[in-house]
Write an enzyme that holds these catalytic residues in place. Structure first.
Site, PDB file in Angstrom:
ATOM      1  N   LYS A 265      21.382  31.202  14.809  1.00 46.39           N
ATOM      2  CA  LYS A 265      20.095  31.668  15.320  1.00 46.39           C
ATOM      3  C   LYS A 265      20.207  32.214  16.739  1.00 46.39           C
ATOM      4  CE  LYS A 265      17.216  29.066  12.150  1.00 46.39           C
ATOM      5  NZ  LYS A 265      16.144  28.066  11.947  1.00 46.39           N
TER       6      LYS A 265
ATOM      7  N   ARG B 227      21.351  22.441   8.045  1.00 46.12           N
ATOM      8  CA  ARG B 227      21.299  23.634   7.189  1.00 46.12           C
ATOM      9  C   ARG B 227      22.158  24.709   7.839  1.00 46.12           C
ATOM     10  NH1 ARG B 227      18.203  28.394   6.854  1.00 46.12           N
ATOM     11  NH2 ARG B 227      17.636  29.044   4.712  1.00 46.12           N
TER      12      ARG B 227
END
Length: 274
Positions: A217, A253
């Site tokens: 991210k 995740r």
């Protein structure tokens, strides 16, 4: 050393996006054959859970119809289920898609809206009886990064997640089926994401297992300006996964399953040696 005293690494959720526009791997697995091959590779690398997504939730992403999302995800879920008896998660905000996915073999619903997208989302989750991940997000993917603001990001996210868990249970979702996700990167700046990571114990203390999802991210770019491409963020992804684990996350995740599994094993080995 007793078995009870051993530090265990968290579960690893591998990401399988069957979308043309996901931020990291959009278009790479948009055929059933490519997606299935990727899913089986993640299982071989040590994934405990596969998270199947048919709609991108990156900033600015446009919504897709239930029918399109079902067409992308259901054949893959059925194909994986025919080959593997592990946990399959459907990454969707739509209760109709979740219902179809569970019928096809999914056993977890990962909802970025924490069951708020449609009025029937909480009762659908209760009816399905599957595990449910409730994630924090302000607004919607198209606009969530416009100007996110908090007075106390950790406290506000924890309060929201506690309220969403209570709403889910009021609708009939069993407490032991609920997971919480602070929503790293969803309506949050780099500073917000780092504060949530540092304060993850506050969310853990709510008493629900926590899923931590920071793989590739833009928070990593916010700290390392050289990590322009999502694929340049392996080091940062591993660092954040280890921090999430150290601060109590029960599952991470990730895109890079093999590397994450190895890092978590070493972290647990060092903790046990000490």
């Amino acid at each position: 050393m007793s078995l009870q005293s051993l530090v265990k690494p968290p579960l690893v959720m591998g990401i399988v996006n069957v979308t043309p526009d996901s931020f990291s791997d959009g278009g790479r697995h948009d055929t059933r054959e490519a997606a299935l091959a990727h899913a089986m590779r993640l299982i071989a690398e040590g994934a405990d859970v596969l998270d199947i997504g048919g709609e991108s939730t990156r900033p600015g992403a446009a919504p897709v119809s239930d029918a399109a999302e079902i067409a992308r995800t259901l054949p893959l879920i059925a194909a994986i289920r025919a080959r593997w008896d592990g946990v399959i998660s459907i990454d969707t905000m739509k209760p109709g898609v979740a219902r179809a996915a569970v019928q096809a073999g999914a056993t977890m619903w990962n909802d970025v809206t924490a069951l708020t997208h449609e009025a029937e989302s909480p009762t659908t989750a209760a009816d399905l009886g599957c595990e449910v991940v409730l994630m924090h997000m302000k607004g919607e993917p198209r606009t969530m990064q416009d100007d996110p603001r908090y007075d106390d990001v950790v406290g506000e996210v924890a309060a929201h997640m506690a309220a969403r868990a209570e709403a889910a249970m009021a609708a009939g979702v069993a407490r032991d089926k609920i997971w919480l996700d602070p929503g790293i990167g969803f309506a949050k700046t780099t500073a917000h994401n780092l504060a949530l990571t540092a304060g993850l114990q506050v969310l853990v203390d709510l008493g629900f297992p926590v899923l931590y999802a920071a793989s590739r991210k833009r928070t990593i770019l916010g700290v390392d300006e050289g990590a322009v491409e999502a694929t340049d963020r392996l080091g940062g992804s591993l660092a954040l996964a280890l921090e999430g684990a150290r601060r109590g996350a029960r599952m991470v995740r990730v895109h890079d399953v093999r590397e994450t599994v190895q890092a978590l094993k070493l972290q647990a080995a060092v903790a046990n040696a000490g």
